[in-house]
Design a protein around this motif. Sequence first.
Motif, PDB file in Angstrom:
ATOM      1  N   MET A  57      97.860 -30.376  57.168  1.00 48.50           N
ATOM      2  CA  MET A  57      99.022 -29.502  57.002  1.00 48.50           C
ATOM      3  C   MET A  57      99.228 -29.079  55.552  1.00 48.50           C
ATOM      4  O   MET A  57     100.109 -28.282  55.256  1.00 48.50           O
ATOM      5  CB  MET A  57     100.280 -30.190  57.542  1.00 48.50           C
ATOM      6  CG  MET A  57     100.226 -30.465  59.040  1.00 48.50           C
ATOM      7  SD  MET A  57      99.974 -29.000  60.070  1.00 48.50           S
ATOM      8  CE  MET A  57     101.633 -28.300  60.033  1.00 48.50           C
ATOM      9  N   GLY A  58      98.410 -29.587  54.653  1.00 42.44           N
ATOM     10  CA  GLY A  58      98.520 -29.223  53.243  1.00 42.44           C
ATOM     11  C   GLY A  58      97.939 -27.848  52.962  1.00 42.44           C
ATOM     12  O   GLY A  58      97.582 -27.103  53.877  1.00 42.44           O
ATOM     13  N   LYS A  65     103.768 -21.718  57.210  1.00 43.69           N
ATOM     14  CA  LYS A  65     104.596 -21.370  58.371  1.00 43.69           C
ATOM     15  C   LYS A  65     103.725 -21.219  59.613  1.00 43.69           C
ATOM     16  O   LYS A  65     104.086 -21.700  60.694  1.00 43.69           O
ATOM     17  CB  LYS A  65     105.377 -20.076  58.111  1.00 43.69           C
ATOM     18  CG  LYS A  65     106.240 -19.646  59.296  1.00 43.69           C
ATOM     19  CD  LYS A  65     107.057 -18.391  58.983  1.00 43.69           C
ATOM     20  CE  LYS A  65     106.188 -17.166  59.000  1.00 43.69           C
ATOM     21  NZ  LYS A  65     106.955 -15.913  58.896  1.00 43.69           N
ATOM     22  N   VAL A  66     102.568 -20.604  59.472  1.00 43.34           N
ATOM     23  CA  VAL A  66     101.649 -20.432  60.600  1.00 43.34           C
ATOM     24  C   VAL A  66     101.166 -21.801  61.094  1.00 43.34           C
ATOM     25  O   VAL A  66     101.102 -22.041  62.306  1.00 43.34           O
ATOM     26  CB  VAL A  66     100.460 -19.529  60.211  1.00 43.34           C
ATOM     27  CG1 VAL A  66      99.379 -19.530  61.287  1.00 43.34           C
ATOM     28  CG2 VAL A  66     100.941 -18.114  59.929  1.00 43.34           C
ATOM     29  N   LYS A  67     100.859 -22.701  60.173  1.00 45.79           N
ATOM     30  CA  LYS A  67     100.443 -24.041  60.572  1.00 45.79           C
ATOM     31  C   LYS A  67     101.525 -24.718  61.406  1.00 45.79           C
ATOM     32  O   LYS A  67     101.237 -25.349  62.426  1.00 45.79           O
ATOM     33  CB  LYS A  67     100.111 -24.901  59.348  1.00 45.79           C
ATOM     34  CG  LYS A  67      98.819 -24.518  58.668  1.00 45.79           C
ATOM     35  CD  LYS A  67      98.517 -25.467  57.518  1.00 45.79           C
ATOM     36  CE  LYS A  67      97.171 -25.131  56.898  1.00 45.79           C
ATOM     37  NZ  LYS A  67      96.706 -26.175  55.981  1.00 45.79           N
ATOM     38  N   GLU A  68     102.772 -24.601  60.969  1.00 44.73           N
ATOM     39  CA  GLU A  68     103.876 -25.215  61.722  1.00 44.73           C
ATOM     40  C   GLU A  68     104.031 -24.555  63.096  1.00 44.73           C
ATOM     41  O   GLU A  68     104.286 -25.233  64.092  1.00 44.73           O
ATOM     42  CB  GLU A  68     105.187 -25.145  60.938  1.00 44.73           C
ATOM     43  CG  GLU A  68     105.209 -26.001  59.695  1.00 44.73           C
ATOM     44  CD  GLU A  68     105.130 -27.502  59.942  1.00 44.73           C
ATOM     45  OE1 GLU A  68     105.319 -27.963  61.094  1.00 44.73           O
ATOM     46  OE2 GLU A  68     104.867 -28.236  58.974  1.00 44.73           O
ATOM     47  N   MET A  69     103.874 -23.247  63.159  1.00 39.39           N
ATOM     48  CA  MET A  69     103.986 -22.544  64.439  1.00 39.39           C
ATOM     49  C   MET A  69     102.866 -22.966  65.383  1.00 39.39           C
ATOM     50  O   MET A  69     103.094 -23.135  66.588  1.00 39.39           O
ATOM     51  CB  MET A  69     104.014 -21.031  64.212  1.00 39.39           C
ATOM     52  CG  MET A  69     105.297 -20.571  63.519  1.00 39.39           C
ATOM     53  SD  MET A  69     105.305 -18.828  63.042  1.00 39.39           S
ATOM     54  CE  MET A  69     105.458 -18.047  64.637  1.00 39.39           C
ATOM     55  N   ALA A  89     111.793 -27.165  63.541  1.00 38.17           N
ATOM     56  CA  ALA A  89     112.660 -27.267  62.357  1.00 38.17           C
ATOM     57  C   ALA A  89     111.858 -26.991  61.085  1.00 38.17           C
ATOM     58  O   ALA A  89     112.323 -26.279  60.182  1.00 38.17           O
ATOM     59  CB  ALA A  89     113.308 -28.647  62.301  1.00 38.17           C
ATOM     60  N   ALA A  90     110.648 -27.541  61.012  1.00 33.12           N
ATOM     61  CA  ALA A  90     109.805 -27.315  59.835  1.00 33.12           C
ATOM     62  C   ALA A  90     109.400 -25.849  59.712  1.00 33.12           C
ATOM     63  O   ALA A  90     109.400 -25.291  58.609  1.00 33.12           O
ATOM     64  CB  ALA A  90     108.564 -28.208  59.892  1.00 33.12           C
ATOM     65  N   ALA A  91     109.060 -25.214  60.833  1.00 35.33           N
ATOM     66  CA  ALA A  91     108.679 -23.791  60.801  1.00 35.33           C
ATOM     67  C   ALA A  91     109.868 -22.932  60.370  1.00 35.33           C
ATOM     68  O   ALA A  91     109.703 -21.993  59.585  1.00 35.33           O
ATOM     69  CB  ALA A  91     108.162 -23.352  62.169  1.00 35.33           C
ATOM     70  N   ARG A  92     111.051 -23.265  60.876  1.00 35.33           N
ATOM     71  CA  ARG A  92     112.259 -22.530  60.449  1.00 35.33           C
ATOM     72  C   ARG A  92     112.488 -22.710  58.954  1.00 35.33           C
ATOM     73  O   ARG A  92     112.830 -21.757  58.252  1.00 35.33           O
ATOM     74  CB  ARG A  92     113.471 -23.006  61.240  1.00 35.33           C
ATOM     75  CG  ARG A  92     113.535 -22.468  62.643  1.00 35.33           C
ATOM     76  CD  ARG A  92     114.754 -23.001  63.385  1.00 35.33           C
ATOM     77  NE  ARG A  92     114.955 -22.295  64.627  1.00 35.33           N
ATOM     78  CZ  ARG A  92     115.332 -22.878  65.753  1.00 35.33           C
ATOM     79  NH1 ARG A  92     115.550 -24.195  65.799  1.00 35.33           N
ATOM     80  NH2 ARG A  92     115.503 -22.160  66.849  1.00 35.33           N
ATOM     81  N   ALA A  93     112.308 -23.931  58.456  1.00 34.34           N
ATOM     82  CA  ALA A  93     112.487 -24.196  57.027  1.00 34.34           C
ATOM     83  C   ALA A  93     111.475 -23.422  56.186  1.00 34.34           C
ATOM     84  O   ALA A  93     111.754 -23.097  55.029  1.00 34.34           O
ATOM     85  CB  ALA A  93     112.366 -25.701  56.754  1.00 34.34           C
ATOM     86  N   LYS A  94     110.322 -23.104  56.771  1.00 31.51           N
ATOM     87  CA  LYS A  94     109.287 -22.342  56.059  1.00 31.51           C
ATOM     88  C   LYS A  94     109.421 -20.832  56.304  1.00 31.51           C
ATOM     89  O   LYS A  94     108.553 -20.067  55.926  1.00 31.51           O
ATOM     90  CB  LYS A  94     107.903 -22.848  56.447  1.00 31.51           C
ATOM     91  CG  LYS A  94     107.607 -24.226  55.873  1.00 31.51           C
ATOM     92  CD  LYS A  94     106.265 -24.749  56.317  1.00 31.51           C
ATOM     93  CE  LYS A  94     105.848 -26.019  55.630  1.00 31.51           C
ATOM     94  NZ  LYS A  94     106.792 -27.110  55.595  1.00 31.51           N
TER      95      LYS A  94
END
Length: 142
Positions: A57-58, A65-69, A89-94
């Motif tokens: 994820m780094g 954002k794409v990684k989180e999605m 939540a992480a994707a929204r934060a990104k």
Amino acid sequence: MSVWPLLEDDEMPARSAAVIDDIRATRKTDFINNFWRVLANDPALLERTWASLKDVMGPGVLDPKVKEMLYVAVSIANSCEYCIRSHTAAARAKGMSEAELGELMAIVGMASETNRLAIGLQVPVDAAFGVPFAGAREPDAG
């Protein structure tokens, strides 16, 4: 209810506490979610999981954002409520918008439907789809 207890910071083995410190430093937050607190019961598992997640994820070619999605999509496919919620939540934060989330859900739903149709109908793979793309590497021999 978790199989293992949610460990508070003062309950963790030293090896686990060191990983938790790295999670805090890497993510620049004091918040440690329940996933990591449960994994802290097994320091080797926590270390291995955090090292792999931190690597995958780094920074890389894909936008964070794409990684989180993508993580959300796979979590939906695997029916993991915890991961769906935490990575949404992480994707929204990104920066993922509600419109992007809606489109992601539509894609996940459509892919699930067409995957089941192709599986159920046993559709043969087109020869054209078996061609490697330009610059593809041969697997390492060994």
